[in-house]
Design an enzyme around this catalytic site. Structure first.
Site, PDB file in Angstrom:
ATOM      1  N   GLY A   1      -6.086 -16.588   2.116  1.00 38.38           N
ATOM      2  CA  GLY A   1      -7.474 -16.295   1.738  1.00 38.38           C
ATOM      3  C   GLY A   1      -7.799 -16.897   0.376  1.00 38.38           C
TER       4      GLY A   1
ATOM      5  N   ARG B   1     -11.900 -18.417  -1.497  1.00 38.67           N
ATOM      6  CA  ARG B   1     -12.970 -17.826  -2.326  1.00 38.67           C
ATOM      7  C   ARG B   1     -12.524 -16.453  -2.837  1.00 38.67           C
ATOM      8  NH1 ARG B   1     -15.610 -14.881   2.187  1.00 38.67           N
ATOM      9  NH2 ARG B   1     -14.928 -16.040   4.014  1.00 38.67           N
TER      10      ARG B   1
ATOM     11  N   ASN C   1      -3.497 -11.894   0.946  1.00 41.56           N
ATOM     12  CA  ASN C   1      -4.819 -11.501   0.430  1.00 41.56           C
ATOM     13  C   ASN C   1      -5.927 -11.605   1.469  1.00 41.56           C
ATOM     14  OD1 ASN C   1      -7.137 -11.413  -1.735  1.00 41.56           O
ATOM     15  ND2 ASN C   1      -7.356 -13.354  -0.630  1.00 41.56           N
TER      16      ASN C   1
ATOM     17  N   SER D   1      -6.434  -1.868  -0.237  1.00 42.74           N
ATOM     18  CA  SER D   1      -7.736  -1.446  -0.778  1.00 42.74           C
ATOM     19  C   SER D   1      -7.693   0.045  -1.052  1.00 42.74           C
ATOM     20  CB  SER D   1      -8.843  -1.738   0.240  1.00 42.74           C
ATOM     21  OG  SER D   1     -10.041  -1.084  -0.139  1.00 42.74           O
TER      22      SER D   1
ATOM     23  N   TYR E   1     -11.240  -0.979   8.986  1.00 46.50           N
ATOM     24  CA  TYR E   1     -10.763  -1.566   7.723  1.00 46.50           C
ATOM     25  C   TYR E   1      -9.776  -0.611   7.026  1.00 46.50           C
ATOM     26  CZ  TYR E   1     -11.199  -3.735   3.058  1.00 46.50           C
ATOM     27  OH  TYR E   1     -10.954  -4.352   1.848  1.00 46.50           O
TER      28      TYR E   1
ATOM     29  N   ALA F   1      -7.986   1.720   8.387  1.00 45.45           N
ATOM     30  CA  ALA F   1      -6.731   1.794   9.161  1.00 45.45           C
ATOM     31  C   ALA F   1      -5.868   0.572   8.866  1.00 45.45           C
ATOM     32  CB  ALA F   1      -7.042   1.878  10.652  1.00 45.45           C
TER      33      ALA F   1
ATOM     34  N   LYS G   1      -5.854  -1.244   6.127  1.00 41.69           N
ATOM     35  CA  LYS G   1      -5.375  -1.233   4.736  1.00 41.69           C
ATOM     36  C   LYS G   1      -4.358  -0.115   4.504  1.00 41.69           C
ATOM     37  CE  LYS G   1      -7.693  -4.774   3.210  1.00 41.69           C
ATOM     38  NZ  LYS G   1      -6.982  -6.003   2.839  1.00 41.69           N
TER      39      LYS G   1
END
Ligand code: NAP
Length: 248
Positions: A14, A17, A91, A143, A156, A158, A160
């Protein structure tokens, strides 16, 4: 504290950006040769250019990390080309937000495939060789949502939270080989991902952050760079929250 990653080979997923770009540039500035992965070739090329501008070296490897066979092939060729990989930063990540009662199966699957299975794919691509070289640093970007939850983000959260369990289990598997596995858990950081949020949500979030502001990608990159150095050699299985205090 001086930090040097001279002669280290790093992979950052990733890297096209946001937080991944900042991590790639930071590791490169600290002396690592960084292999930057993402799907968007033009955006990756811009990361390469920005790294060069700041005196570091990033090489671009276009790749979809959810493609198990593609990742295996690419990682084999990266290891061959550079003679080894010392640092892997997982990432790359996506969101497909929806309340669970409305969430489509593809929204669930895409997030799990990228955020969780993507890290399975990349770790499998490096750990054999890290075990052989008896040295390695794996850093997974999770996160605070994986710790405290967030409505509209069951998929999301779950992925993370899963990444945190993955980090701790892999840390225990690899500790005897001098390989550390840690996670960094950002809070709200100014990137394309948070740009999608409504102004109302951004204002509510800012009020809930004890430091009173969103983080910058470079502030996440600093924490990752520290975990990648020899200075962090006695830290493993840790989840480092870089979140302005929102999840304390
Ligand atoms: P972003 O700006 O949306 O960037 C996401 C990165 O992931 C892009 O470089 C994207 O590149 C890459 N990516 C997505 N799917 C991929 C795939 N299948 N294969 C390869 N690369 C892929 O997001 P960000 O805010 O920088 O977030 C980076 C990480 O931090 C994510 O894991 C995110 O969950 C986590 N995080 C972010 C925040 C925040 O507030 N921003 C907070 C907590 C955690 P391409 O599109 O070019 O493939």
């Amino acid at each position: 504290m001086p930090m040097s990653l001279t002669d280290k080979i790093a992979i950052v997923t990733g890297a096209s950006r946001g937080i991944g770009r900042a991590i790639a540039i930071k590791l490169a500035r600290e002396g690592a040769l960084v292999c930057g992965l993402a799907r968007n070739r033009e955006a990756l090329a811009e990361t390469v250019r920005l790294a060069e501008e700041s005196g570091g070296k990033v090489q671009a490897y276009p790749c979809d990390i959810s493609d198990t066979a593609g990742v295996a092939e690419l990682f084999k060729s990266i290891v061959k080309e550079h003679g080894g990989v010392h640092i892997l930063v997982n990432n790359a990540g996506i969101t497909r937000d929806n309340l669970l009662m409305r969430m489509r199966v593809d929204e669930w699957d895409e997030v799990i495939q990228t955020n969780l299975k993507g890290s399975f794919n990349t770790c499998q691509g490096v750990i054999r060789q890290m075990v052989k070289q008896k040295q390695g640093r794996i850093i997974n970007i999770t996160s605070v949502v994986g710790i405290i939850g967030q409505p509209g983000q069951t998929n999301y959260a779950a992925s993370k939270a899963g990444l945190i369990g993955f980090t701790k289990s892999l840390a225990k598997e690899l500790a005897s080989r001098n390989i550390t596995v840690n996670a960094v858990a950002p809070g709200f950081v100014t990137t394309d991902m948070t740009d999608e949020l409504s102004e109302e949500l951004k204002n509510d979030a800012t009020r809930a952050i004890p430091l009173g502001r969103f983080g910058q990608p470079e502030e996440i990159a600093d924490a990752v760079a520290f975990l990648a150095t020899d200075n962090a050699g006695y830290i493993t299985g840790h989840v480092l929250q870089v979140d302005g205090g929102i999840a304390m």
